[in-house]
Scaffold this active site. Structure first.
Site, PDB file in Angstrom:
ATOM      1  N   SER A  64       0.804  -1.222   0.000  1.00 30.84           N
ATOM      2  CA  SER A  64       0.000   0.000   0.000  1.00 30.84           C
ATOM      3  C   SER A  64       0.842   1.279   0.000  1.00 30.84           C
ATOM      4  O   SER A  64       1.622   1.510  -0.904  1.00 30.84           O
ATOM      5  CB  SER A  64      -0.936  -0.060   1.200  1.00 30.84           C
ATOM      6  OG  SER A  64      -1.767   1.048   1.244  1.00 30.84           O
ATOM      7  N   ASN A 372      -8.423   8.867   6.769  1.00 31.72           N
ATOM      8  CA  ASN A 372      -7.376   8.870   5.748  1.00 31.72           C
ATOM      9  C   ASN A 372      -7.893   8.548   4.340  1.00 31.72           C
ATOM     10  O   ASN A 372      -7.115   8.477   3.394  1.00 31.72           O
ATOM     11  CB  ASN A 372      -6.251   7.906   6.134  1.00 31.72           C
ATOM     12  CG  ASN A 372      -6.745   6.480   6.285  1.00 31.72           C
ATOM     13  OD1 ASN A 372      -7.707   6.070   5.634  1.00 31.72           O
ATOM     14  ND2 ASN A 372      -6.093   5.706   7.133  1.00 31.72           N
ATOM     15  N   PRO A 497      -1.311   2.164  20.253  1.00 32.80           N
ATOM     16  CA  PRO A 497      -0.195   1.573  19.510  1.00 32.80           C
ATOM     17  C   PRO A 497      -0.650   1.288  18.081  1.00 32.80           C
ATOM     18  O   PRO A 497      -1.769   0.825  17.874  1.00 32.80           O
ATOM     19  CB  PRO A 497       0.072   0.261  20.259  1.00 32.80           C
ATOM     20  CG  PRO A 497      -1.172  -0.049  21.003  1.00 32.80           C
ATOM     21  CD  PRO A 497      -1.935   1.230  21.208  1.00 32.80           C
ATOM     22  N   GLY A 499      -1.046  -0.610  14.556  1.00 41.27           N
ATOM     23  CA  GLY A 499      -1.134  -2.021  14.197  1.00 41.27           C
ATOM     24  C   GLY A 499      -0.265  -2.349  12.989  1.00 41.27           C
ATOM     25  O   GLY A 499      -0.169  -3.503  12.584  1.00 41.27           O
ATOM     26  N   THR A 500       0.345  -1.327  12.373  1.00 42.43           N
ATOM     27  CA  THR A 500       1.126  -1.592  11.163  1.00 42.43           C
ATOM     28  C   THR A 500       2.576  -1.134  11.271  1.00 42.43           C
ATOM     29  O   THR A 500       3.391  -1.474  10.422  1.00 42.43           O
ATOM     30  CB  THR A 500       0.521  -0.875   9.931  1.00 42.43           C
ATOM     31  OG1 THR A 500       0.500   0.525  10.211  1.00 42.43           O
ATOM     32  CG2 THR A 500      -0.874  -1.357   9.617  1.00 42.43           C
ATOM     33  N   ARG A 505       0.787   6.054  18.130  1.00 40.66           N
ATOM     34  CA  ARG A 505       0.212   7.214  17.454  1.00 40.66           C
ATOM     35  C   ARG A 505      -0.467   8.126  18.475  1.00 40.66           C
ATOM     36  O   ARG A 505      -1.182   7.642  19.365  1.00 40.66           O
ATOM     37  CB  ARG A 505      -0.819   6.783  16.414  1.00 40.66           C
ATOM     38  CG  ARG A 505      -0.216   6.020  15.264  1.00 40.66           C
ATOM     39  CD  ARG A 505      -1.151   6.012  14.057  1.00 40.66           C
ATOM     40  NE  ARG A 505      -0.814   4.928  13.140  1.00 40.66           N
ATOM     41  CZ  ARG A 505       0.218   4.968  12.290  1.00 40.66           C
ATOM     42  NH1 ARG A 505       0.994   6.022  12.234  1.00 40.66           N
ATOM     43  NH2 ARG A 505       0.442   3.943  11.490  1.00 40.66           N
TER      44      ARG A 505
HETATM   45  C1  LIG Z   1      -4.232   6.459  11.803  1.00 41.78           C
HETATM   46  C2  LIG Z   1      -4.176   5.677  10.557  1.00 41.78           C
HETATM   47  O1  LIG Z   1      -4.268   6.246   9.469  1.00 41.78           O
HETATM   48  N1  LIG Z   1      -4.030   4.348  10.688  1.00 41.78           N
HETATM   49  C3  LIG Z   1      -3.961   3.453   9.532  1.00 41.78           C
HETATM   50  C4  LIG Z   1      -2.898   2.395   9.742  1.00 41.78           C
HETATM   51  O2  LIG Z   1      -3.198   1.662  10.898  1.00 41.78           O
HETATM   52  P1  LIG Z   1      -2.377   1.758  12.273  1.00 41.78           P
HETATM   53  O3  LIG Z   1      -2.910   0.599  13.110  1.00 41.78           O
HETATM   54  O4  LIG Z   1      -2.722   3.107  12.840  1.00 41.78           O
HETATM   55  O5  LIG Z   1      -0.942   1.668  11.922  1.00 41.78           O
HETATM   56  O6  LIG Z   1      -2.884   1.513   8.626  1.00 41.78           O
HETATM   57  C5  LIG Z   1      -4.119   0.787   8.439  1.00 41.78           C
HETATM   58  C6  LIG Z   1      -3.923  -0.169   7.287  1.00 41.78           C
HETATM   59  O7  LIG Z   1      -3.634   0.492   6.094  1.00 41.78           O
HETATM   60  C7  LIG Z   1      -5.256   1.772   8.193  1.00 41.78           C
HETATM   61  O8  LIG Z   1      -6.456   1.054   8.078  1.00 41.78           O
HETATM   62  C8  LIG Z   1      -5.317   2.762   9.356  1.00 41.78           C
HETATM   63  O9  LIG Z   1      -6.278   3.750   9.118  1.00 41.78           O
HETATM   64 MG   LIG Z   2      -3.793   1.197   0.568  1.00 45.23          MG
END
Ligand SMILES: CC(=O)N[C@H]1[C@@H](OP(=O)(O)O)O[C@H](CO)[C@@H](O)[C@@H]1O
Ligand SMILES: [Mg+2]
EC number: 5.4.2.3
Length: 527
Positions: A64, A372, A497, A499-500, A505
């Site tokens: 992505s 987003n 925290p 997830g990716t 955050r």
């Molecule tokens: C704040 C933010 O934009 N978080 C993103 C990001 O997740 P996090 O768990 O925040 O790393 O990546 C995800 C997968 O692409 C998306 O679904 C999500 O919206």
């Molecule tokens: Mg994507």
């Protein structure tokens, strides 16, 4: 299961010693050079999942919006949705098994999930434009083949296109034709029908600048544009011909930096949008006459879409329940506008589209978007049938509205958030309502907000509740946030925290930028 062959082929896709990965919010993601064994094993797992569900399963090779050097893989379940949580655990176990344990883990999964190994299996595969993607998707195919699965390799696809293919194949073609041509035709037909009905079809509504993040979106949009050119002309930027994938461009860059991408010239009041690297997210933006940048994110997209759907239902005379699903990152102004002005119920789920998608399925019409720009709208089967009937039976004005809704339903990708499909939905709504980008933006004013990443030793010490809006651990953290937040008007803040990524955050919003900045200045540890 030919265990001998599995062992032999697995050795050709050996796991680096000590590497541990987790099937996260968006599958596995890391540096491409560490992923060969994961791809092979996800090929194996897709075959087991296909046998268990007696359906076609999808495997998408993409990372992505991550940098070009990264890659990743995720499995797509029968109705085009994300993999079921219990299988995410199996995926993690299988990816992390040492070579000598592979057979045992495969047998364990088959037994736990009562997989009939005699059942046929079919897997479809897609990949993005990363240099590493072709070889990695070949490793997926090796895994599928060694377990005796059949496959179709679609080659280059956007992530939502792969979700669409899986959905079509498992619904006997009722959702659409499982070919790239079928996807282009279904969406373009609906779009052209809709825009024909727009009374204001001046040039202003007909052209759009698209930043494609130097990714797959550029290739696919270029292939598709002549199908819908009657209703919209698109000008592509960051099309991959020179720049690097996601570098200083794309939806994630624009949203997180709140500034336009490089490589795109923007005149004042021109309507522009950005896709992310695998074209499942979209954000809009423009420069006003004073040169100020205005971002129109997923929250405003959800508002535009849900208000349009609500208006159509009123015209048709149907009272169906519409719900909007957001996450904690949704701007407070959007939630207030939806609830208080539009009178639409709003629900908050944990981050990650699978949570939003799941919640949205509870409504007759469920609209979900992450701030987003990842989202879509879901329509229950009963609603789709009712609208089809109304489009045939009702008289004049009502019938026109029902026909419009029927086309809008066809234009959405109900398997997953889809930048191309969402772009066409938005363009159709703006044209039908005669709205300029500024008028759309003016629906409400976003509260100033910022989102930061903080690197900590162990992000897992932070746990949350209430759809991630309240910290449970470590002790004292939530109280400290509360003390800060109460000093400012309309303020809200939370930490969670990721997830990716290996970060925590931090999100905060307040009535004015001055309030926001001064709150951060007093907290020098947060940057
Ligand atoms: C704040 C933010 O934009 N978080 C993103 C990001 O997740 P996090 O768990 O925040 O790393 O990546 C995800 C997968 O692409 C998306 O679904 C999500 O919206
Ligand atoms: Mg994507």
């Amino acid at each position: 299961m030919d265990l001998g062959a599995i062992t032999k082929y697995s050795a050709l896709h050996a796991k680096p010693n000590g590497l541990i990965l987790q099937y996260g919010t968006a599958g596995f993601r890391t540096k491409a050079e560490h992923l060969d064994h994961v791809m092979f094993r996800m090929g194996l797992l897709a075959v087991l999942r296909s046998k268990q569900t007696k359906s076609t399963i999808g495997v998408m090779v993409t990372a992505s919006h991550n940098p070009e050097e990264d890659n990743g893989v995720k499995l797509v379940d029968p109705l085009g949705e994300m993999l079921a949580p219990s299988w995410e655990e199996h995926a993690t176990c299988l990816a992390n098994a040492e070579e000598q344990d592979m057979q045992r883990v495969l047998i364990d999964i088959s037994e736990k999930e009562a997989v009939n190994l005699q059942q046929d299996a079919f897997v479809v595969i897609g990949r993005d434009t990363r240099p590493s993607s072709e070889k990695l998707s070949q490793s997926v195919i090796d895994g599928v083949t060694v377990l005796g699965g059949q496959f179709h390799d679609y080659g280059l696809l956007t992530t939502p296109q792969l979700h669409y293919m899986v959905y079509c194949r498992n619904t006997g073609g009722r959702y659409g034709k499982a070919t790239i041509e079928g996807y282009y035709q279904k969406l373009s037909k609906a779009f052209v029908e809709l825009t024909k009905q727009a009374s204001c079809s001046g040039d202003e509504y007909r052209s759009l600048k698209v930043d494609c993040a130097n990714g797959i979106g550029a290739l696919k949009l270029r292939e598709m544009e002549h199908y819908f050119s009657q209703g919209l002309s698109v000008q592509l930027f960051n099309d991959g011909s020179k720049g690097k994938l996601n570098h200083l461009c794309g939806a994630d860059f624009v949203k997180s930096h709140q500034k336009p991408p490089q490589g795109m010239e923007i005149k004042s009041n021109e309507r522009c949008c950005s896709f992310d690297g695998d074209a499942d997210r979209i954000v809009y933006y423009y420069h006003d006459a004073d040169g100020h940048f205005h971002l129109i994110d997923g929250d405003k997209i959800a508002t535009l879409i849900s208000s349009f759907l609500k208006e159509l239902l009123v015209e048709i005379g149907e009272s169906l329940n519409i719900g909007v699903v957001q996450t904690a990152y949704a701007n407070g102004s959007s939630t207030r506008y939806l609830e208080e002005v539009m009178k639409v119920p709003v629900y908050c789920t944990k981050t990650g589209v699978k949570h939003l998608h799941h919640k949205a399925q509870e409504f007759d019409i469920g609209v979900y978007f992450e701030a987003n720009g990842h989202g879509t709208a879901l329509f229950s089967t009963a609603v789709e049938m009712k609208i089809k009937q109304s489009a045939e039976q009702l008289e004049d004005k009502k019938r026109k509205a029902a026909k419009m809704l029927e086309n809008i339903i066809d234009l959405f990708n109900q398997a997953a958030g889809d930048a191309i499909s969402d772009m066409l939905v938005i363009e159709a709504i703006l044209a039908l309502k005669g709205l300029t980008v500024q008028q759309w933006d003016a629906l409400y004013t976003d509260l100033p907000n910022r989102q930061l990443k903080v690197q900590v030793a162990d992000r897992r010490v932070i746990s949350t509740t209430d759809a991630e809006r309240q910290a449970v651990t470590p002790p004292g953290l939530q109280e400290a946030i509360n003390d800060l937040v109460k000093k400012y008007k309309l303020s809200r803040a939370f930490v969670r925290p990721s997830g990716t990524e290996d970060v925590v955050r931090v999100y905060a919003e307040a009535d004015s930028q001055v309030s926001w900045d001064s709150s951060i200045e007093k907290e020098p540890n947060i940057r």
